[in-house]
Enzyme design. Structure first.
Site, PDB file in Angstrom:
ATOM      1  N   ASN A  10       0.851  -1.189   0.000  1.00 31.13           N
ATOM      2  CA  ASN A  10       0.000   0.000   0.000  1.00 31.13           C
ATOM      3  C   ASN A  10       0.886   1.237   0.000  1.00 31.13           C
ATOM      4  O   ASN A  10       1.493   1.580   1.023  1.00 31.13           O
ATOM      5  CB  ASN A  10      -0.914  -0.025   1.236  1.00 31.13           C
ATOM      6  N   LYS A  17       3.309   1.009   3.069  1.00 30.56           N
ATOM      7  CA  LYS A  17       2.887   0.094   4.120  1.00 30.56           C
ATOM      8  C   LYS A  17       2.765  -1.300   3.525  1.00 30.56           C
ATOM      9  O   LYS A  17       1.993  -1.516   2.592  1.00 30.56           O
ATOM     10  CB  LYS A  17       1.549   0.530   4.717  1.00 30.56           C
ATOM     11  N   ARG A  85      -2.651  -2.003  -3.434  1.00 27.27           N
ATOM     12  CA  ARG A  85      -3.690  -0.974  -3.453  1.00 27.27           C
ATOM     13  C   ARG A  85      -3.395  -0.046  -4.617  1.00 27.27           C
ATOM     14  O   ARG A  85      -2.326   0.548  -4.703  1.00 27.27           O
ATOM     15  CB  ARG A  85      -3.699  -0.187  -2.146  1.00 27.27           C
ATOM     16  N   ASP A 142      -9.144   1.655  -4.876  1.00 27.81           N
ATOM     17  CA  ASP A 142      -9.743   2.582  -3.912  1.00 27.81           C
ATOM     18  C   ASP A 142     -11.051   3.177  -4.428  1.00 27.81           C
ATOM     19  O   ASP A 142     -11.905   3.581  -3.641  1.00 27.81           O
ATOM     20  CB  ASP A 142      -8.751   3.715  -3.617  1.00 27.81           C
ATOM     21  N   HIS A 200     -12.413  10.304   6.983  1.00 31.12           N
ATOM     22  CA  HIS A 200     -11.049   9.771   6.965  1.00 31.12           C
ATOM     23  C   HIS A 200     -10.107  10.983   6.879  1.00 31.12           C
ATOM     24  O   HIS A 200      -9.931  11.567   5.802  1.00 31.12           O
ATOM     25  CB  HIS A 200     -10.840   8.836   5.767  1.00 31.12           C
ATOM     26  N   GLY A 202      -6.451  12.328   7.326  1.00 34.12           N
ATOM     27  CA  GLY A 202      -5.027  12.050   7.447  1.00 34.12           C
ATOM     28  C   GLY A 202      -4.279  13.005   6.539  1.00 34.12           C
ATOM     29  O   GLY A 202      -4.746  14.109   6.270  1.00 34.12           O
ATOM     30  N   GLY A 324      -8.027  11.972  12.393  1.00 35.27           N
ATOM     31  CA  GLY A 324      -9.336  11.617  12.931  1.00 35.27           C
ATOM     32  C   GLY A 324      -9.254  10.779  14.193  1.00 35.27           C
ATOM     33  O   GLY A 324     -10.072  10.928  15.110  1.00 35.27           O
TER      34      GLY A 324
END
Length: 393
Positions: A10, A17, A85, A142, A200, A202, A324
């Site tokens: 990812n 990640k 991803r 996604d 979400h 970030g 969050g």
């Protein structure tokens, strides 16, 4: 003999990640995360119980170097499938698919729709093929979560031929949203089937509102630059601003891309590195830092209200993502003066990062939940392996 495992890969705009997952139940056995790609960064490796087993600073000029640092830990496992991803699936990719040459070619055509993400993600597909030559290479998308948004939300007010060329409202962060709804289903199935707004927040930030587990509308649009203000991305912008910068300031496409994706948002307003905790600490003495935080919370509140209106109200609000989950003051400021919508926070519970942070009298249940895209990716890979009757699953 070790059981076959799944490797999830990812890549974000500045991070990588990776995770090793059990093919039997998709449980994570190991994670390796590289942050700060593009300069000096840190790589952290954890076991399945989230205990740190390795942590070190490295020069990480790109995702290829980041992967090389992680590989010694990943290669100790018998990897049967690698699932990547992919941010943008375009008009044709909605389901987990094997990355054969024809698929790779179609994904390369989508690079203009996600220029800060897709080149690195496609490079990682190539980089993983040599160390794991026997593993199936898979991709999940996604954008797939939003594929069934109503037409009024999915299409821009533009001539139909542009829609046919793929210029539509795609939406992103779908794997994160899928995980949150899974967890909500496990906690309270009735709430998961109701009207849920997930924020979400970030480095990249977006919101979605769902009903019956399906996306009704979301903030990000054609690209991950759209929607609300983010760490370094502008979010939605009057097209006239782009035309003015093109025609009057003589900026070209590359300069505009850099401005709106790397030099805008919290970074652009504050003039500082856009890490929220540092901006909060700097705000009392630095007006620009305070202005950046205020604008971020204002925009989040505005988008929250707009999405709630699109759904005819909400029953549940979930905060997730790095900001969050961990920035209580940001959650508080976003929910400020939202009593009219049925949102009331319990300030003590919010400060403690409790699972439920709404007051008992709140009509909307407000939750804080950790997301886990790797687990959803592993689930998708496991389902693909089972469907294709791959040995070891």
């Amino acid at each position: 003999m070790q059981q076959p495992v799944i490797l999830t890969v990812n890549s974000g705009s500045s991070s990588l990640k990776c995770a090793i997952a059990d093919t039997g139940n998709a449980r994570l056995l190991l994670t390796a995360e590289a942050n700060g790609i593009g300069h000096s960064g840190q790589v952290t490796v954890k076991d399945g119980a989230s205990r740190i087993i390795a942590q070190q600073q490295w020069e990480l000029p790109d995702v290829t170097h980041a992967l090389q640092v992680c590989l010694p830990f990943l290669k100790t496992y018998p990897v049967v499938a690698i699932i990547h991803r992919i941010v943008q699936g375009g008009l044709h990719h909605f389901h987990t698919t094997e990355v054969i040459p024809q698929v790779m070619a179609t994904l390369e055509e989508l690079i203009p729709l996600a220029p800060n993400h897709l080149p690195a993600q496609l490079q990682l597909i190539r980089d993983c093929q040599h160390p794991f030559p026997q593993a199936a290479t898979l991709a999940c998308f996604d954008t797939a979560f939003h594929a069934h948004m109503p037409a009024v939300a999915r299409y821009y007010p533009l001539p139909p031929h542009l829609r046919e060329d793929g210029i539509i409202h795609y939406g992103f962060h779908g794997l994160s949203y899928e995980y949150i709804l899974q967890q909500l289903q496990a906690i309270t199935p009735q709430a998961a089937r109701g009207k849920v707004l997930i924020a979400h927040l970030g480095h990249g930030a977006s919101m979605v509102v769902t009903a019956q587990g399906r996306s009704i509308d979301t903030t990000m649009g054609l690209t991950p630059t759209g929607g609300m203000m983010m760490s370094t991305r502008s979010g939605d912008m009057d097209p006239g601003v782009l035309l003015y910068l093109l025609n009057n300031k003589k900026m070209d496409g590359a300069a505009l891309q850099k401005l709106f994706t790397e030099e805008a948002g919290l970074k652009g307003v504050s003039g500082q590195e856009p890490e929220v905790q540092r901006l909060l600490e700097a705000a009392p003495d630095h007006p620009r830092a305070a202005a950046a935080i205020a604008q971020f919370c204002y925009q989040a509140r505005k988008h929250l209200g707009a999405l709630a209106a699109a759904a005819g109200g909400i029953n549940t609000l979930v905060f997730t993502g790095g900001i969050g989950e961990h920035a209580a003051i940001i959650r508080e400021r976003i929910c400020e003066n939202m009593n009219w919508m049925g949102i009331q926070l319990d300030l003590h519970a919010n400060a403690q990062h409790a699972a439920v942070i709404s007051a008992p009298a709140s009509a909307v249940t407000v939750r804080v939940m950790a997301t886990n895209e790797a687990l959803v990716m592993a689930q998708h890979a496991r389902q693909w392996l089972q469907a294709h009757k791959t040995t070891g699953v």
